[in-house]
Write a protein that holds these residues in place. Structure first.
Motif, PDB file in Angstrom:
ATOM      1  N   VAL A  23     -23.034 -25.628 -55.067  1.00  0.00           N
ATOM      2  CA  VAL A  23     -21.755 -26.161 -55.512  1.00  0.00           C
ATOM      3  C   VAL A  23     -20.716 -25.048 -55.501  1.00  0.00           C
ATOM      4  O   VAL A  23     -21.049 -23.869 -55.410  1.00  0.00           O
ATOM      5  N   THR A  24     -19.445 -25.410 -55.595  1.00  0.00           N
ATOM      6  CA  THR A  24     -18.388 -24.407 -55.576  1.00  0.00           C
ATOM      7  C   THR A  24     -17.911 -24.135 -56.995  1.00  0.00           C
ATOM      8  O   THR A  24     -18.488 -23.340 -57.688  1.00  0.00           O
ATOM      9  N   VAL A  25     -16.875 -24.794 -57.434  1.00  0.00           N
ATOM     10  CA  VAL A  25     -16.377 -24.604 -58.793  1.00  0.00           C
ATOM     11  C   VAL A  25     -17.061 -25.624 -59.699  1.00  0.00           C
ATOM     12  O   VAL A  25     -17.039 -26.815 -59.441  1.00  0.00           O
ATOM     13  N   VAL A  26     -17.665 -25.129 -60.781  1.00  0.00           N
ATOM     14  CA  VAL A  26     -18.420 -25.990 -61.685  1.00  0.00           C
ATOM     15  C   VAL A  26     -17.752 -26.007 -63.051  1.00  0.00           C
ATOM     16  O   VAL A  26     -17.458 -24.959 -63.612  1.00  0.00           O
ATOM     17  N   GLY A  54     -18.196 -16.143 -54.627  1.00  0.00           N
ATOM     18  CA  GLY A  54     -16.818 -16.186 -55.072  1.00  0.00           C
ATOM     19  C   GLY A  54     -16.516 -17.358 -55.985  1.00  0.00           C
ATOM     20  O   GLY A  54     -15.384 -17.578 -56.363  1.00  0.00           O
ATOM     21  N   TYR A  55     -17.517 -18.109 -56.318  1.00  0.00           N
ATOM     22  CA  TYR A  55     -17.314 -19.311 -57.090  1.00  0.00           C
ATOM     23  C   TYR A  55     -17.454 -19.059 -58.580  1.00  0.00           C
ATOM     24  O   TYR A  55     -17.939 -18.017 -58.996  1.00  0.00           O
ATOM     25  N   SER A  56     -17.021 -20.027 -59.368  1.00  0.00           N
ATOM     26  CA  SER A  56     -17.059 -19.818 -60.813  1.00  0.00           C
ATOM     27  C   SER A  56     -17.685 -21.016 -61.529  1.00  0.00           C
ATOM     28  O   SER A  56     -17.690 -22.134 -61.030  1.00  0.00           O
ATOM     29  N   VAL A  57     -18.201 -20.712 -62.727  1.00  0.00           N
ATOM     30  CA  VAL A  57     -18.827 -21.714 -63.579  1.00  0.00           C
ATOM     31  C   VAL A  57     -18.147 -21.643 -64.943  1.00  0.00           C
ATOM     32  O   VAL A  57     -17.993 -20.564 -65.509  1.00  0.00           O
ATOM     33  N   LEU A  58     -17.730 -22.797 -65.447  1.00  0.00           N
ATOM     34  CA  LEU A  58     -17.157 -22.894 -66.790  1.00  0.00           C
ATOM     35  C   LEU A  58     -17.975 -23.889 -67.591  1.00  0.00           C
ATOM     36  O   LEU A  58     -18.157 -25.038 -67.182  1.00  0.00           O
ATOM     37  N   ILE A  59     -18.486 -23.413 -68.725  1.00  0.00           N
ATOM     38  CA  ILE A  59     -19.200 -24.274 -69.665  1.00  0.00           C
ATOM     39  C   ILE A  59     -18.374 -24.269 -70.947  1.00  0.00           C
ATOM     40  O   ILE A  59     -18.175 -23.207 -71.546  1.00  0.00           O
ATOM     41  N   ALA A  60     -17.858 -25.434 -71.341  1.00  0.00           N
ATOM     42  CA  ALA A  60     -16.968 -25.503 -72.504  1.00  0.00           C
ATOM     43  C   ALA A  60     -17.351 -26.654 -73.426  1.00  0.00           C
ATOM     44  O   ALA A  60     -17.743 -27.733 -72.963  1.00  0.00           O
ATOM     45  N   ASN A  61     -17.240 -26.401 -74.725  1.00  0.00           N
ATOM     46  CA  ASN A  61     -17.460 -27.449 -75.733  1.00  0.00           C
ATOM     47  C   ASN A  61     -18.766 -28.207 -75.511  1.00  0.00           C
ATOM     48  O   ASN A  61     -18.807 -29.431 -75.585  1.00  0.00           O
ATOM     49  N   THR A  62     -19.810 -27.462 -75.218  1.00  0.00           N
ATOM     50  CA  THR A  62     -21.102 -28.067 -74.900  1.00  0.00           C
ATOM     51  C   THR A  62     -22.179 -27.518 -75.831  1.00  0.00           C
ATOM     52  O   THR A  62     -22.158 -26.347 -76.180  1.00  0.00           O
ATOM     53  N   GLN A  63     -23.115 -28.373 -76.210  1.00  0.00           N
ATOM     54  CA  GLN A  63     -24.211 -27.979 -77.086  1.00  0.00           C
ATOM     55  C   GLN A  63     -25.526 -27.969 -76.318  1.00  0.00           C
ATOM     56  O   GLN A  63     -25.815 -28.905 -75.570  1.00  0.00           O
ATOM     57  N   PHE A  64     -26.301 -26.908 -76.531  1.00  0.00           N
ATOM     58  CA  PHE A  64     -27.638 -26.774 -75.963  1.00  0.00           C
ATOM     59  C   PHE A  64     -28.604 -26.672 -77.140  1.00  0.00           C
ATOM     60  O   PHE A  64     -28.571 -25.695 -77.881  1.00  0.00           O
ATOM     61  N   ILE A  65     -29.450 -27.672 -77.307  1.00  0.00           N
ATOM     62  CA  ILE A  65     -30.313 -27.758 -78.488  1.00  0.00           C
ATOM     63  C   ILE A  65     -31.767 -28.002 -78.068  1.00  0.00           C
ATOM     64  O   ILE A  65     -32.060 -28.953 -77.336  1.00  0.00           O
TER      65      ILE A  65
END
Length: 108
Positions: A23-26, A54-65
């Protein structure tokens, strides 16, 4: 973009809750990943294009439980230039080898 989802009690080799490959931008926002398991990335596995870096990953307002994996209990991110984790929580995730919370592998 993956948003407003609840992924619970799933399993897989790569990404118990979610697997994104080449994938490219996540953008992963406003999600809950709970009780998932995998070899790589109990909650989430992201593999961007390994030849570009050159791609980027953004993880926001997410819960990992309560996610488990051999590598990256909560999340596993590979071959990306930038990885941003904002306003997210990681609770009781476990990895057998590396990255109980998050494993970021081979980045620029």
């Amino acid at each position: 973009m993956v948003s407003n989802s609840y992924m619970r009690n799933n399993s897989g080799e790569y990404g118990g809750g979610l697997s994104l490959y080449d994938v490219t931008v996540v953008v992963i926002s406003n999600n809950i990943f709970s009780g998932n398991s995998a070899d790589h990335g109990g909650g989430v596995y992201v593999n961007t294009d390994k030849y570009i870096h050159g791609y980027s990953v953004l993880i926001a307002n997410t819960q990992f439980i309560n996610n488990t994996a051999r590598y990256g209990g909560g999340c596993y991110v590979q071959f990306t230039k930038y990885c941003f984790v904002v306003n997210s929580s990681f609770m009781n995730n476990f990895a057998v080898k590396e990255g109980g919370v998050i494993r970021i592998f081979k980045t620029n």
